[in-house]
Design a protein around this motif. Structure first.
Motif, PDB file in Angstrom:
ATOM      1  N   CYS A  37      -4.032  -6.248  -9.751  1.00 22.42           N
ATOM      2  CA  CYS A  37      -3.894  -5.433 -10.965  1.00 22.42           C
ATOM      3  C   CYS A  37      -3.537  -4.014 -10.558  1.00 22.42           C
ATOM      4  O   CYS A  37      -4.143  -3.453  -9.646  1.00 22.42           O
ATOM      5  N   HIS A  79      -2.008  -6.011 -20.081  1.00 20.16           N
ATOM      6  CA  HIS A  79      -1.459  -5.954 -18.714  1.00 20.16           C
ATOM      7  C   HIS A  79      -1.093  -7.316 -18.126  1.00 20.16           C
ATOM      8  O   HIS A  79      -0.841  -7.439 -16.928  1.00 20.16           O
ATOM      9  N   CYS A  83       0.418  -7.553 -14.295  1.00 18.04           N
ATOM     10  CA  CYS A  83      -0.637  -7.816 -13.312  1.00 18.04           C
ATOM     11  C   CYS A  83      -0.947  -9.305 -13.218  1.00 18.04           C
ATOM     12  O   CYS A  83      -0.700 -10.053 -14.160  1.00 18.04           O
TER      13      CYS A  83
HETATM   14 ZN   LIG Z   1      -3.717  -4.468 -14.654  1.00 11.58          ZN
END
Ligand SMILES: [Zn+2]
Length: 240
Positions: A37, A79, A83
């Motif tokens: 991430c 995300h 990620c």
């Molecule tokens: Zn992330």
């Protein structure tokens, strides 16, 4: 109030409104480990914490675990494109919630940010599963994180929200309650120089700033067996 380790980003998050408190404590990333991430724990706690607070503010009585699950889901969506959310080393956080609903106060704890209530006697709501791991090597902790028999933290899987401990306390007879990150409970839980009762008293009579000041003094001179020398400290006191 919330105070980071001096000179560093605050990985704790706190928000409060009429009748509710939201507190998250981000798990500090380990150096040299690929989390999958591009975001840090401070980003995660602001996202999940902000989502929970927005839902608390609606005052629609949605069950606390549902509200946490939604916040984790929405944060994941923010995300998933950038990620790898399957990576077991993704940023993660504790979640502790307090909410007044009619004649009761509901509490929710996921991982180790304690809630302390004073009804004349002191009761601590604490998820101590993370304290009972067989080993604390990076590999061993990774293996039991968010898996049955291990411990649970908010990261990218919304279902984890339902592993949180939850309950309620009647408002009648409730004097005060505190929601703490473990950085603010260290005088009791790590340095053992104070009782829970004493901690509530400092919060109530001298304020959270004094509690953090005393914690920093203990950290500067004490030896911490497991974990960090200094930690972000967040404490909220609610009087009833
Ligand atoms: Zn992330």
């Amino acid at each position: 109030m919330s105070e980071p380790v001096p000179g560093q980003a605050n990985e704790d998050f706190v928000a409060a409104g009429p009748g509710w408190v939201v507190l998250l404590d981000g798990v500090t990333a380990l150096p040299g480990i690929d989390s999958g991430c591009r975001h840090d724990p401070a980003w995660l706690v602001r996202r999940i914490g902000g989502q929970i607070a927005a839902r608390m503010a609606l005052e629609d009585g949605e069950p606390l675990p549902d509200l946490v699950a939604e916040a984790i889901k929405v944060t994941g969506e923010a995300h998933t494109g950038t990620c790898d959310l399957e990576n077991p080393d993704n940023p993660s956080a504790t979640v502790s919630l307090l909410r007044r609903r009619g004649e009761v106060v509901e509490w929710y704890v996921l991982a180790d940010s304690p809630i302390v209530v004073d009804t004349g006697e002191i009761v601590v709501f604490r998820d101590d599963r993370v304290d009972r791991l067989p080993s604390y090597t990076v590999e061993a902790v990774r293996k039991v994180r968010n898996s049955p028999g291990g411990f649970w933290v908010a990261a990218s899987n919304p279902e984890v929200a339902y592993e949180g401990l939850t309950g309620e306390v009647p408002v009648a007879g409730l004097k005060r309650a505190a929601v703490l990150s473990d950085g603010a409970s260290r005088l009791v839980e790590v340095f053992e120089t104070m009782s829970w009762d004493g901690l509530l008293q400092v919060l109530d009579e001298e304020g959270p700033r004094e509690l953090v000041r005393r914690t920093r003094v203990a950290e500067a001179s004490g030896v911490v067996e497991r974990g960090k020398r200094y930690d972000d400290a967040t404490a909220v006191l609610v009087r009833f």
